[in-house]
Design a protein around this motif. Structure first.
Motif, PDB file in Angstrom:
ATOM      1  N   VAL A  66      25.181   3.822 -42.483  1.00 56.73           N
ATOM      2  CA  VAL A  66      26.175   4.730 -41.905  1.00 56.73           C
ATOM      3  C   VAL A  66      25.485   5.683 -40.945  1.00 56.73           C
ATOM      4  O   VAL A  66      24.263   5.851 -40.968  1.00 56.73           O
ATOM      5  N   GLU A  67      26.281   6.307 -40.101  1.00 59.39           N
ATOM      6  CA  GLU A  67      25.712   7.148 -39.048  1.00 59.39           C
ATOM      7  C   GLU A  67      25.121   8.438 -39.601  1.00 59.39           C
ATOM      8  O   GLU A  67      24.038   8.868 -39.190  1.00 59.39           O
ATOM      9  N   ASN A  68      25.806   9.052 -40.544  1.00 60.66           N
ATOM     10  CA  ASN A  68      25.393  10.363 -41.039  1.00 60.66           C
ATOM     11  C   ASN A  68      25.073  10.305 -42.526  1.00 60.66           C
ATOM     12  O   ASN A  68      25.829   9.732 -43.311  1.00 60.66           O
ATOM     13  N   HIS A  69      23.946  10.888 -42.905  1.00 65.20           N
ATOM     14  CA  HIS A  69      23.517  10.918 -44.304  1.00 65.20           C
ATOM     15  C   HIS A  69      24.187  12.070 -45.044  1.00 65.20           C
ATOM     16  O   HIS A  69      24.799  12.952 -44.441  1.00 65.20           O
ATOM     17  N   LYS A  70      24.072  12.062 -46.373  1.00 62.37           N
ATOM     18  CA  LYS A  70      24.573  13.182 -47.171  1.00 62.37           C
ATOM     19  C   LYS A  70      23.918  14.475 -46.665  1.00 62.37           C
ATOM     20  O   LYS A  70      22.733  14.451 -46.330  1.00 62.37           O
ATOM     21  N   PRO A  71      24.653  15.584 -46.548  1.00 59.36           N
ATOM     22  CA  PRO A  71      25.942  15.902 -47.167  1.00 59.36           C
ATOM     23  C   PRO A  71      27.183  15.393 -46.437  1.00 59.36           C
ATOM     24  O   PRO A  71      28.289  15.758 -46.806  1.00 59.36           O
ATOM     25  N   SER A  72      26.999  14.595 -45.381  1.00 63.43           N
ATOM     26  CA  SER A  72      28.159  13.925 -44.801  1.00 63.43           C
ATOM     27  C   SER A  72      28.742  12.974 -45.841  1.00 63.43           C
ATOM     28  O   SER A  72      28.011  12.360 -46.614  1.00 63.43           O
ATOM     29  N   PRO A  73      30.042  12.780 -45.864  1.00 67.60           N
ATOM     30  CA  PRO A  73      30.660  11.887 -46.847  1.00 67.60           C
ATOM     31  C   PRO A  73      30.605  10.412 -46.466  1.00 67.60           C
ATOM     32  O   PRO A  73      31.131   9.565 -47.190  1.00 67.60           O
ATOM     33  N   ASP A  74      29.963  10.071 -45.345  1.00 67.09           N
ATOM     34  CA  ASP A  74      30.050   8.721 -44.780  1.00 67.09           C
ATOM     35  C   ASP A  74      29.750   7.615 -45.783  1.00 67.09           C
ATOM     36  O   ASP A  74      30.472   6.614 -45.859  1.00 67.09           O
ATOM     37  N   ILE A  75      28.656   7.755 -46.552  1.00 70.14           N
ATOM     38  CA  ILE A  75      28.249   6.666 -47.436  1.00 70.14           C
ATOM     39  C   ILE A  75      29.237   6.480 -48.579  1.00 70.14           C
ATOM     40  O   ILE A  75      29.507   5.351 -49.008  1.00 70.14           O
ATOM     41  N   ASP A  81      23.659  14.074 -58.534  1.00 72.57           N
ATOM     42  CA  ASP A  81      22.716  15.009 -59.152  1.00 72.57           C
ATOM     43  C   ASP A  81      22.131  15.994 -58.157  1.00 72.57           C
ATOM     44  O   ASP A  81      21.286  16.807 -58.534  1.00 72.57           O
ATOM     45  N   SER A  82      22.549  15.952 -56.889  1.00 74.57           N
ATOM     46  CA  SER A  82      21.954  16.822 -55.882  1.00 74.57           C
ATOM     47  C   SER A  82      23.013  17.612 -55.138  1.00 74.57           C
ATOM     48  O   SER A  82      24.183  17.190 -55.062  1.00 74.57           O
ATOM     49  N   PRO A  83      22.638  18.752 -54.550  1.00 71.94           N
ATOM     50  CA  PRO A  83      23.604  19.518 -53.754  1.00 71.94           C
ATOM     51  C   PRO A  83      24.166  18.709 -52.585  1.00 71.94           C
ATOM     52  O   PRO A  83      25.369  18.759 -52.321  1.00 71.94           O
ATOM     53  N   PHE A  84      23.295  17.956 -51.885  1.00 68.84           N
ATOM     54  CA  PHE A  84      23.758  17.141 -50.770  1.00 68.84           C
ATOM     55  C   PHE A  84      24.798  16.124 -51.249  1.00 68.84           C
ATOM     56  O   PHE A  84      25.819  15.899 -50.590  1.00 68.84           O
ATOM     57  N   GLY A  85      24.535  15.504 -52.385  1.00 66.84           N
ATOM     58  CA  GLY A  85      25.440  14.494 -52.907  1.00 66.84           C
ATOM     59  C   GLY A  85      26.765  15.075 -53.373  1.00 66.84           C
ATOM     60  O   GLY A  85      27.827  14.472 -53.175  1.00 66.84           O
ATOM     61  N   ILE A  86      26.707  16.236 -54.014  1.00 68.06           N
ATOM     62  CA  ILE A  86      27.937  16.896 -54.471  1.00 68.06           C
ATOM     63  C   ILE A  86      28.827  17.225 -53.281  1.00 68.06           C
ATOM     64  O   ILE A  86      30.035  16.943 -53.281  1.00 68.06           O
ATOM     65  N   VAL A  87      28.242  17.816 -52.249  1.00 67.77           N
ATOM     66  CA  VAL A  87      29.022  18.162 -51.060  1.00 67.77           C
ATOM     67  C   VAL A  87      29.590  16.907 -50.409  1.00 67.77           C
ATOM     68  O   VAL A  87      30.759  16.880 -49.998  1.00 67.77           O
ATOM     69  N   ALA A  88      28.794  15.842 -50.336  1.00 72.35           N
ATOM     70  CA  ALA A  88      29.271  14.586 -49.748  1.00 72.35           C
ATOM     71  C   ALA A  88      30.445  14.030 -50.541  1.00 72.35           C
ATOM     72  O   ALA A  88      31.445  13.582 -49.960  1.00 72.35           O
ATOM     73  N   GLY A  89      30.336  14.057 -51.869  1.00 70.31           N
ATOM     74  CA  GLY A  89      31.423  13.562 -52.708  1.00 70.31           C
ATOM     75  C   GLY A  89      32.695  14.368 -52.541  1.00 70.31           C
ATOM     76  O   GLY A  89      33.793  13.809 -52.419  1.00 70.31           O
TER      77      GLY A  89
END
Length: 244
Positions: free
Chosen positions: A145-154, A174-182
């Motif tokens: 995908v174009e943008n990694h977490k915290p982008s929701p793309d994945i 388990d990570s702040p980036f992942g929580i924001v992405a979700g």
């Protein structure tokens, strides 16, 4: 597999959610920084690196410390050590397999892995733990995908692959980036507090969005073995919400 009329899928991060890799990786990073004469400030740097590809993590380190080396050289040194861990040592997180099988039994929806784990690392551990088979081939890396977490793309991409709407999915992170992405994907998030404390996850995710994280959309759990009942209740409440 027959889907629930409301809940449509589960989306899992890999490192720190499915496999017990984070403490192993921390030790390698700490030893690497120490070899240059510095002390690894995990509390400061780990939240910035978690959920990021390996080279990006090393760029964060070379910016934080005057290591007198390039991020590419640092990544090469670190990679050899971490490859051995994925090849031989890192296990499933305790209780994950039991929980995963029970989720399938109770809710009858598909699951996918949405991860920033390097493909080389993933292939090494997959040959030992058969994660791709467990998830029926639904394993997706953020490099597609174009943008990694915290982008929701994945998460949006992974949901699409299992024919699910991300707003009708539960994300395990388990990570702040992942929580924001979700949350940006519209999902509810179950946050495992083994890599970071609840306080750190809330603080750092709030910093990423510029506002307080909505705790009503989150469930914080310390592990899988003692939290199954809370997980099932959280999911069932999401299903009831979708019915309204």
């Amino acid at each position: 597999m027959m889907k629930s009329s409301n809940l449509e899928g589960f989306l899992f991060d890999l490192d720190g959610v499915i496999i017990d890799s984070e403490l192993y990786r921390d030790k390698v990073t700490s030893n690497l920084v120490s070899s240059f004469g510095f002390k690894y400030d995990r509390d400061k740097l780990k939240p910035l690196m978690s959920g990021k590809p390996s080279l990006e993590c090393m760029k964060i380190l070379t910016k934080a410390y005057p290591l007198n080396t390039t991020s590419e050289e640092l990544e090469s040194i670190r990679r050899k050590k971490i490859e051995q861990l994925y090849r031989k040592e890192i296990p499933f997180i305790e209780g994950f397999l039991e929980l995963f099988l029970e989720l399938n039994r109770r809710f009858h929806v598909p699951s996918a892995v949405a991860t920033a784990c390097d493909k080389e690392y993933y292939n090494l551990i997959d040959s030992r733990l058969n994660i791709t088979k467990l998830f029926q081939g639904h394993v997706y890396s953020s490099d597609i995908v174009e943008n990694h977490k915290p982008s929701p793309d994945i998460f949006i991409y992974a949901a699409k692959q299992i024919r699910a709407n991300p707003s009708r999915c539960i994300v395990f992170e388990d990570s702040p980036f992942g929580i924001v992405a979700g949350l940006k994907a519209g999902s509810r998030v179950i946050a495992i507090t083994r890599t970071f404390s609840k306080e750190v996850l809330l603080e750092k995710s709030g910093e990423l969005t510029g506002k307080k994280t909505d705790k009503n959309k989150l469930l914080f759990i310390p592990d899988y073995t003692n939290s199954a009942g809370r997980i099932y209740s959280f999911i069932e409440n999401k299903i009831k919400e979708l019915e309204n």
